[in-house]
Design an enzyme around this catalytic site. Structure first.
Site, PDB file in Angstrom:
ATOM      1  N   LEU A  48       0.764  -1.093   0.025  1.00  0.00           N
ATOM      2  CA  LEU A  48      -0.005   0.059   0.075  1.00  0.00           C
ATOM      3  C   LEU A  48       0.732   1.231  -0.143  1.00  0.00           C
ATOM      4  CD1 LEU A  48      -2.835  -1.150   2.574  1.00  0.00           C
ATOM      5  CD2 LEU A  48      -2.631  -1.456   0.133  1.00  0.00           C
ATOM      6  N   PHE A  51       0.578   4.321   3.317  1.00  0.00           N
ATOM      7  CA  PHE A  51      -0.333   3.802   4.245  1.00  0.00           C
ATOM      8  C   PHE A  51      -0.154   4.059   5.559  1.00  0.00           C
ATOM      9  CE2 PHE A  51      -1.617   0.672   7.534  1.00  0.00           C
ATOM     10  CZ  PHE A  51      -2.986   0.450   7.326  1.00  0.00           C
ATOM     11  N   GLY A  89       2.685  -5.999   8.042  1.00  0.00           N
ATOM     12  CA  GLY A  89       2.514  -4.289   7.850  1.00  0.00           C
ATOM     13  C   GLY A  89       1.490  -4.235   6.955  1.00  0.00           C
ATOM     14  N   ASP A  90       1.809  -3.673   5.629  1.00  0.00           N
ATOM     15  CA  ASP A  90       0.968  -3.547   4.701  1.00  0.00           C
ATOM     16  C   ASP A  90       1.238  -3.946   3.319  1.00  0.00           C
ATOM     17  OD1 ASP A  90       2.927  -1.812   3.898  1.00  0.00           O
ATOM     18  OD2 ASP A  90       1.877   0.115   3.661  1.00  0.00           O
ATOM     19  N   GLU A  91       2.022  -5.098   3.447  1.00  0.00           N
ATOM     20  CA  GLU A  91       2.389  -5.993   2.377  1.00  0.00           C
ATOM     21  C   GLU A  91       1.598  -7.224   2.162  1.00  0.00           C
ATOM     22  OE1 GLU A  91       6.645  -6.705   3.076  1.00  0.00           O
ATOM     23  OE2 GLU A  91       7.263  -4.608   2.582  1.00  0.00           O
TER      24      GLU A  91
END
Length: 264
Positions: A48, A51, A89-91
Site C-alpha cells: 500500500l 499507508f 505491515g501493509d504488504e
C-alpha cells in the site's frame, strides 16, 4: 489444530502468513521443476502506498480495519486454488498456481482498482492505493529468487508509477544493485565534502538586472563524475538522508550569500 492455525495465519486478516505462503510456493515450484509444461505459477507482490498516513491521521484501529478490508478484497479477487497472504505491515502477496498469458497482469489491474475503492471507518472515507510487482516462475527457480523478483518489480512500480504494477525485467536487478551501491556511497559523501553548489543567475527581463541566484546541488561523485539531483535524490529519500542534505544546502548557500547585496 489451533496452534497450527496460529503458526500459519495472519492474526489480523486471517490470511496465510509468509511461512504458509512460501511453503505453498515451494510446492508449486517443485511441480513446475518436474513437469515444466502449461501455464507456470506467478507471484504478485503488493504494498500500500503512503499507508502510514492512515495510521497517523485516523489511528491504528482504522489502519487495522483498512488492512482487514483490503485482505478480504484481495481474497475475493482470486481463484479458489490461489493463495493470498499478508507478509506483514501493509504488504500482501498473491500466488497464482497456473497463470495463463496475461492473467497476472489482468488480475493486478483489477486489484489496483479494488484496493483504490473507498472504505468507510467511523464516518470517514478512506482511500488507499497500492503498487504491485509481478514475477513469473521458471523451471528450477527458487522461492527466494522468485519473491525477490516480484519485490524488485514492486519497488520499480512504487518509485516510478504509483498505483500501478510492473512486471519483472532482468535489468531491474542491475538497477537495484546500482541503487544499493549509490546508497552506501551517499552515506559518507557529506563528510567527504563531495557536494557542491552551482549558482544560476535570475535576471529581470524588463531591466536586464541580476536580481538573485538559484542554488543548484551537484554531487562530485568519485566514480561517476558530476551528478545532478535526479541521479541521487530518490536514493537520499529512501535512506532518510534528505534532512542532512537539505540542511547542508541551506547552510552552504546562506554562508556563500553573506557578501551579496542585501536586497537579494
Amino acid at each position: 489444530e489451533r496452534i497450527e492455525y496460529l503458526a500459519t495465519r495472519d492474526a489480523l486478516t486471517g490470511l496465510p502468513n509468509r511461512a504458509l505462503f512460501t511453503e505453498r510456493l515451494a510446492e508449486v515450484l517443485e511441480v513446475l521443476r518436474v513437469d515444466g509444461s502449461g501455464g507456470g505459477p506467478a507471484v504478485i507482490y503488493t504494498d500500500l502506498d503512503d499507508f502510514k498516513a492512515v495510521n497517523d491521521l485516523l489511528g491504528h484501529r482504522a489502519g487495522d480495519a483498512v488492512l482487514a478490508a483490503i485482505g478480504k478484497r484481495l481474497r475475493a479477487a482470486v481463484g479458489a486454488g490461489d493463495t493470498v497472504a499478508r507478509f506483514g505491515g501493509d504488504e500482501f502477496a498473491i500466488l497464482l498456481n497456473h497463470a495463463d498469458v496475461g492473467e497476472p497482469e489482468g488480475l493486478a489491474e483489477r486489484l489496483m482498482a479494488q484496493i483504490g475503492a473507498p472504505l468507510m471507518f467511523s464516518d470517514h472515507e478512506v482511500r488507499v492505493e497500492a503498487s504491485a510487482g509481478i514475477a513469473r516462475a521458471t523451471p528450477g527457480q527458487s522461492v527466494s529468487d522468485l519473491l525477490a523478483r516480484a519485490d524488485l518489480a514492486m519497488y520499480e512500480a512504487k518509485h516510478r508509477d504509483r498505483g500501478h504494477y510492473r512486471v519483472f525485467e532482468q535489468q531491474m536487478r542491475s538497477a537495484a544493485v546500482e541503487r544499493s551501491t549509490l546508497k552506501a556511497e551517499l552515506a559518507g559523501a557529506l563528510e567527504r565534502e563531495e557536494f557542491v553548489l552551482h549558482y544560476q543567475p535570475i535576471v529581470e527581463l524588463a531591466t536586464g538586472s541580476l536580481v538573485g541566484l538559484e542554488a543548484l546541488l551537484r554531487w562530485r561523485h568519485p566514480r561517476r563524475g558530476l551528478l545532478v539531483p535526479a541521479n541521487f535524490l530518490a536514493v537520499a529519500e529512501d535512506s532518510n538522508q534528505m534532512f542532512e542534505l537539505g540542511a547542508w544546502v541551506l547552510g552552504e548557500a546562506c554562508a556563500q550569500a553573506q557578501g551579496l547585496p542585501s536586497h537579494w
